[in-house]
Write an enzyme that holds these catalytic residues in place. Structure first.
Site, PDB file in Angstrom:
ATOM      1  N   LEU A 232       0.829  -1.207   0.000  1.00  0.00           N
ATOM      2  CA  LEU A 232       0.000   0.000   0.000  1.00  0.00           C
ATOM      3  C   LEU A 232       0.861   1.254   0.000  1.00  0.00           C
ATOM      4  O   LEU A 232       1.676   1.465   0.903  1.00  0.00           O
ATOM      5  CB  LEU A 232      -0.930  -0.012   1.211  1.00  0.00           C
ATOM      6  CG  LEU A 232      -1.909   1.167   1.321  1.00  0.00           C
ATOM      7  CD1 LEU A 232      -2.877   1.165   0.137  1.00  0.00           C
ATOM      8  CD2 LEU A 232      -2.676   1.097   2.641  1.00  0.00           C
ATOM      9  N   ASP A 233       0.655   2.106  -1.018  1.00  0.00           N
ATOM     10  CA  ASP A 233       1.324   3.410  -1.124  1.00  0.00           C
ATOM     11  C   ASP A 233       2.847   3.302  -1.142  1.00  0.00           C
ATOM     12  O   ASP A 233       3.548   4.259  -0.796  1.00  0.00           O
ATOM     13  CB  ASP A 233       0.890   4.346   0.015  1.00  0.00           C
ATOM     14  CG  ASP A 233      -0.556   4.776  -0.113  1.00  0.00           C
ATOM     15  OD1 ASP A 233      -1.094   4.697  -1.233  1.00  0.00           O
ATOM     16  OD2 ASP A 233      -1.149   5.172   0.899  1.00  0.00           O
ATOM     17  N   GLU A 234       3.390   2.148  -1.532  1.00  0.00           N
ATOM     18  CA  GLU A 234       4.841   1.987  -1.539  1.00  0.00           C
ATOM     19  C   GLU A 234       5.375   1.558  -2.903  1.00  0.00           C
ATOM     20  O   GLU A 234       6.509   1.091  -3.012  1.00  0.00           O
ATOM     21  CB  GLU A 234       5.251   0.979  -0.467  1.00  0.00           C
ATOM     22  CG  GLU A 234       4.969   1.455   0.956  1.00  0.00           C
ATOM     23  CD  GLU A 234       5.524   0.512   2.014  1.00  0.00           C
ATOM     24  OE1 GLU A 234       6.323  -0.376   1.660  1.00  0.00           O
ATOM     25  OE2 GLU A 234       5.154   0.674   3.183  1.00  0.00           O
TER      26      GLU A 234
END
Length: 289
Positions: A232-234
């Site tokens: 997530l979001d990486e």
């Protein structure tokens, strides 16, 4: 006479003679280079290249050019692609209840600033169906109730994949789509889905991030556009930007500034993608601007 134009992108293990072989190949096939950029990464030992060129010899057709380029890639162990420079990639936008990024992308599309086709807008809410209709773009409402079980989520994501296949989507843009995607969907979208999120120093997660930032007295707010992955979001970062803020600004002002930064950062990332300027380098990206 207007000549066909292409954008060539490639990545491979760094080795002598890549630029020579590619430029020689283009010259032999009657092509004229319009612009070229390359980068050798000393850490990964990979070489990246983007060439915009025109095919000026009528004796060489599109099929022959592509077949010969594929053979060159095989000979040199290159991961290469040839793109029609004038073809408009097909983009699907996904949004929830926050619409500033959606509105910005639609304006850029309609005004010709973003050279794409947008055959579908997908949302888990109905808030922006009228906005979609004003641009004559089909709006697909795919609701997902809070706390929905795995089966319901899988069914909803299957409809997302169906739309991607039906409309031959080249890029999915999560324009503030506030649902966590399953690992399976992330994998299906790998390399062709971009997300935008706020990024602060320090970072604030959860509800009302700008209120949290105001409470902590931050001096910089910003946004990050990145490829979607199961982390997530990486995912690999494509673009980031920040704006300075100060003690005199309330949470609403911070939020307004943040929205503007998010719009600009996401628009840059989408434009660079559709212009074939982004090449993935492991967990990072090479962006030829």
């Amino acid at each position: 006479m207007t000549h066909p134009e292409y954008i060539l992108t490639l990545s491979c293990l760094d080795q002598r003679g890549i630029v020579h072989r590619v430029s020689g190949f283009l010259a032999e096939h009657g092509c004229n280079i319009i612009d070229s950029a390359q980068f050798g990464d000393a850490e990964s030992k990979l070489f990246f290249m983007r060439v915009h060129f025109a095919l000026e010899e009528g004796a060489v057709g599109d099929a022959a050019l592509r077949a010969d380029f594929a053979a060159l890639c095989t000979q040199m162990g290159m991961n290469g692609q040839l793109h029609d420079a004038h073809a408009k990639p097909r983009v699907m936008l996904m949004v929830s209840k926050i619409g500033h990024c959606l509105n910005d992308l639609l304006f850029r599309y309609k005004s010709g600033l973003l050279p794409v086709e947008i055959p579908a807008i997908v949302s888990n809410h109905m808030d922006f169906y009228q906005l979609a209709a004003s641009y004559n773009i089909p709006f697909h409402h795919l609701p997902l109730a809070a706390g929905a079980d795995a089966a319901a989520k899988q069914a909803q994501e299957a409809r997302v994949l169906d739309l991607m296949h039906t409309h031959k989507i080249d890029l999915v843009v999560l324009a503030r789509y506030m649902q966590i995607l399953s690992p399976g969907l992330c994998e299906a979208m790998r390399g062709r889905a971009i997300n935008i999120h706020h990024s602060f120093l320090p970072s604030f997660k959860g509800a009302k991030p700008y209120a949290q930032a105001h409470h902590r007295g931050v001096k910089l707010i910003g946004a990050t556009a990145h490829f979607v992955t199961g982390d997530l979001d990486e995912g690999p970062i494509i673009e980031q930007d920040v704006e300075r803020v100060d003690h005199a600004m309330d949470a609403d002002t911070l939020s307004a500034i943040g929205r503007d930064v998010e719009c600009v950062v996401l628009a840059r990332a989408v434009k660079w993608f559709v212009e074939h300027r982004i090449l993935q380098n492991g967990d990072k990206t090479v962006v030829f601007k």
